[in-house]
Design a protein around this motif. Structure first.
Motif, PDB file in Angstrom:
ATOM      1  N   GLY A  10       0.815  -1.200   0.000  1.00 16.26           N
ATOM      2  CA  GLY A  10       0.000   0.000   0.000  1.00 16.26           C
ATOM      3  C   GLY A  10       0.848   1.248   0.000  1.00 16.26           C
ATOM      4  O   GLY A  10       1.978   1.259  -0.503  1.00 16.26           O
ATOM      5  N   LEU A  11       0.304   2.302   0.587  1.00 15.59           N
ATOM      6  CA  LEU A  11       0.942   3.619   0.602  1.00 15.59           C
ATOM      7  C   LEU A  11       1.332   3.989   2.024  1.00 15.59           C
ATOM      8  O   LEU A  11       0.537   3.827   2.958  1.00 15.59           O
ATOM      9  N   VAL A  12       2.549   4.498   2.175  1.00 15.82           N
ATOM     10  CA  VAL A  12       3.031   4.890   3.486  1.00 15.82           C
ATOM     11  C   VAL A  12       3.983   6.067   3.311  1.00 15.82           C
ATOM     12  O   VAL A  12       4.590   6.239   2.251  1.00 15.82           O
ATOM     13  N   GLN A  13       4.118   6.863   4.349  1.00 16.38           N
ATOM     14  CA  GLN A  13       5.068   7.967   4.316  1.00 16.38           C
ATOM     15  C   GLN A  13       6.467   7.457   4.622  1.00 16.38           C
ATOM     16  O   GLN A  13       6.650   6.417   5.269  1.00 16.38           O
ATOM     17  N   ALA A  14       7.446   8.173   4.153  1.00 14.06           N
ATOM     18  CA  ALA A  14       8.827   7.813   4.425  1.00 14.06           C
ATOM     19  C   ALA A  14       9.047   7.678   5.932  1.00 14.06           C
ATOM     20  O   ALA A  14       8.545   8.492   6.720  1.00 14.06           O
ATOM     21  N   GLY A  15       9.780   6.635   6.292  1.00  6.75           N
ATOM     22  CA  GLY A  15      10.006   6.344   7.695  1.00  6.75           C
ATOM     23  C   GLY A  15       8.998   5.383   8.293  1.00  6.75           C
ATOM     24  O   GLY A  15       9.207   4.873   9.405  1.00  6.75           O
ATOM     25  N   GLY A  16       7.947   5.126   7.573  1.00  4.39           N
ATOM     26  CA  GLY A  16       6.912   4.229   8.063  1.00  4.39           C
ATOM     27  C   GLY A  16       7.223   2.769   7.785  1.00  4.39           C
ATOM     28  O   GLY A  16       8.301   2.424   7.276  1.00  4.39           O
ATOM     29  N   SER A  17       6.258   1.916   8.109  1.00  2.00           N
ATOM     30  CA  SER A  17       6.433   0.470   7.972  1.00  2.00           C
ATOM     31  C   SER A  17       5.262  -0.137   7.221  1.00  2.00           C
ATOM     32  O   SER A  17       4.133   0.349   7.304  1.00  2.00           O
ATOM     33  N   LEU A  18       5.566  -1.197   6.519  1.00  2.00           N
ATOM     34  CA  LEU A  18       4.555  -2.002   5.859  1.00  2.00           C
ATOM     35  C   LEU A  18       4.978  -3.453   5.941  1.00  2.00           C
ATOM     36  O   LEU A  18       6.175  -3.752   6.106  1.00  2.00           O
ATOM     37  N   SER A  19       4.034  -4.335   5.801  1.00  2.43           N
ATOM     38  CA  SER A  19       4.358  -5.753   5.761  1.00  2.43           C
ATOM     39  C   SER A  19       3.657  -6.413   4.592  1.00  2.43           C
ATOM     40  O   SER A  19       2.573  -5.984   4.174  1.00  2.43           O
ATOM     41  N   LEU A  20       4.291  -7.414   4.064  1.00  5.04           N
ATOM     42  CA  LEU A  20       3.757  -8.205   2.977  1.00  5.04           C
ATOM     43  C   LEU A  20       3.675  -9.655   3.425  1.00  5.04           C
ATOM     44  O   LEU A  20       4.497 -10.113   4.225  1.00  5.04           O
ATOM     45  N   ALA A  21       2.701 -10.367   2.898  1.00  2.00           N
ATOM     46  CA  ALA A  21       2.566 -11.786   3.180  1.00  2.00           C
ATOM     47  C   ALA A  21       2.368 -12.533   1.870  1.00  2.00           C
ATOM     48  O   ALA A  21       1.836 -11.991   0.909  1.00  2.00           O
ATOM     49  N   CYS A  22       2.780 -13.765   1.867  1.00  3.73           N
ATOM     50  CA  CYS A  22       2.706 -14.602   0.657  1.00  3.73           C
ATOM     51  C   CYS A  22       2.395 -16.027   1.087  1.00  3.73           C
ATOM     52  O   CYS A  22       3.154 -16.613   1.865  1.00  3.73           O
ATOM     53  N   SER A  23       1.331 -16.564   0.577  1.00  3.43           N
ATOM     54  CA  SER A  23       0.956 -17.928   0.935  1.00  3.43           C
ATOM     55  C   SER A  23       0.586 -18.703  -0.318  1.00  3.43           C
ATOM     56  O   SER A  23       0.244 -18.127  -1.350  1.00  3.43           O
ATOM     57  N   ALA A  24       0.656 -20.000  -0.198  1.00  2.00           N
ATOM     58  CA  ALA A  24       0.344 -20.866  -1.329  1.00  2.00           C
ATOM     59  C   ALA A  24      -1.140 -21.212  -1.321  1.00  2.00           C
ATOM     60  O   ALA A  24      -1.696 -21.539  -0.276  1.00  2.00           O
ATOM     61  N   SER A  25      -1.761 -21.112  -2.461  1.00  2.00           N
ATOM     62  CA  SER A  25      -3.181 -21.446  -2.553  1.00  2.00           C
ATOM     63  C   SER A  25      -3.404 -22.934  -2.761  1.00  2.00           C
ATOM     64  O   SER A  25      -4.496 -23.424  -2.561  1.00  2.00           O
ATOM     65  N   GLY A  26      -2.374 -23.629  -3.170  1.00  2.39           N
ATOM     66  CA  GLY A  26      -2.488 -25.066  -3.367  1.00  2.39           C
ATOM     67  C   GLY A  26      -1.342 -25.775  -2.696  1.00  2.39           C
ATOM     68  O   GLY A  26      -0.848 -25.329  -1.670  1.00  2.39           O
ATOM     69  N   ALA A  27      -0.886 -26.831  -3.251  1.00  5.01           N
ATOM     70  CA  ALA A  27       0.217 -27.595  -2.673  1.00  5.01           C
ATOM     71  C   ALA A  27       1.394 -27.555  -3.637  1.00  5.01           C
ATOM     72  O   ALA A  27       1.449 -28.326  -4.583  1.00  5.01           O
ATOM     73  N   PRO A  28       2.327 -26.621  -3.418  1.00  2.00           N
ATOM     74  CA  PRO A  28       3.472 -26.552  -4.332  1.00  2.00           C
ATOM     75  C   PRO A  28       4.360 -27.773  -4.198  1.00  2.00           C
ATOM     76  O   PRO A  28       4.338 -28.466  -3.175  1.00  2.00           O
ATOM     77  N   PHE A  29       5.138 -28.034  -5.222  1.00  2.00           N
ATOM     78  CA  PHE A  29       6.149 -29.054  -5.146  1.00  2.00           C
ATOM     79  C   PHE A  29       7.194 -28.628  -4.111  1.00  2.00           C
ATOM     80  O   PHE A  29       7.177 -27.522  -3.601  1.00  2.00           O
ATOM     81  N   TYR A  30       8.112 -29.502  -3.844  1.00  2.00           N
ATOM     82  CA  TYR A  30       9.119 -29.239  -2.814  1.00  2.00           C
ATOM     83  C   TYR A  30       9.835 -27.910  -3.078  1.00  2.00           C
ATOM     84  O   TYR A  30      10.273 -27.641  -4.188  1.00  2.00           O
ATOM     85  N   ILE A  31       9.942 -27.129  -2.033  1.00  2.00           N
ATOM     86  CA  ILE A  31      10.523 -25.793  -2.096  1.00  2.00           C
ATOM     87  C   ILE A  31      11.666 -25.701  -1.094  1.00  2.00           C
ATOM     88  O   ILE A  31      11.542 -26.216   0.031  1.00  2.00           O
ATOM     89  N   ASN A  32      12.775 -25.069  -1.466  1.00  2.00           N
ATOM     90  CA  ASN A  32      13.842 -24.864  -0.493  1.00  2.00           C
ATOM     91  C   ASN A  32      14.364 -23.428  -0.476  1.00  2.00           C
ATOM     92  O   ASN A  32      15.405 -23.158   0.125  1.00  2.00           O
TER      93      ASN A  32
END
Length: 122
Positions: A10-32
């Protein structure tokens, strides 16, 4: 097989914080390896942060000390905490999960998220 779903940003002012998340919607093959990239118009997609299966992390010099990559114990969700954001952090951020054999700079197969806009105003 699975796809990656991103949230956050999203949008934030300089000096601020943001977080992102990432999840799998299915069952991925082996990941390392789990990582976050970012891309600005006309430029290549750059690796910002990466975490290996052993939990080792690496960051680009531009975000070191400000960004933190983490994942849940089940390895189903990966996060990017971004603190002390700067206008130059403005980009579309992509998560990527992949499998590598020798170096995480190469990949045998991978998955990508849809991208999330992060905008930092000055």
């Amino acid at each position: 097989q699975g796809n990656l779903l991103q949230s956050g940003g999203g949008l934030v002012q300089a000096g601020g914080s943001l977080s992102l998340a990432c999840s799998a919607s299915g069952a991925p093959f082996y990941i390392n390896a789990w990582g976050w990239y970012r891309q600005t118009p006309g430029k290549e997609r750059d690796l910002v942060a990466v975490m290996t299966e052993a939990g080792d992390t690496n960051y680009s010099d531009s975000v070191k000390g400000r960004f933190t990559i983490s994942r849940d114990n089940a390895k189903t969700t990966v996060y990017l905490q971004m603190n002390n954001l700067k206008p130059e952090d403005t980009a579309v951020y992509y998560c990527s999960w992949w499998y590598y054999k020798e170096s995480y700079y190469s990949r045998e197969y991978d998955y990508w998220g849809q991208g999330t806009q992060v905008t930092v105003s000055s």
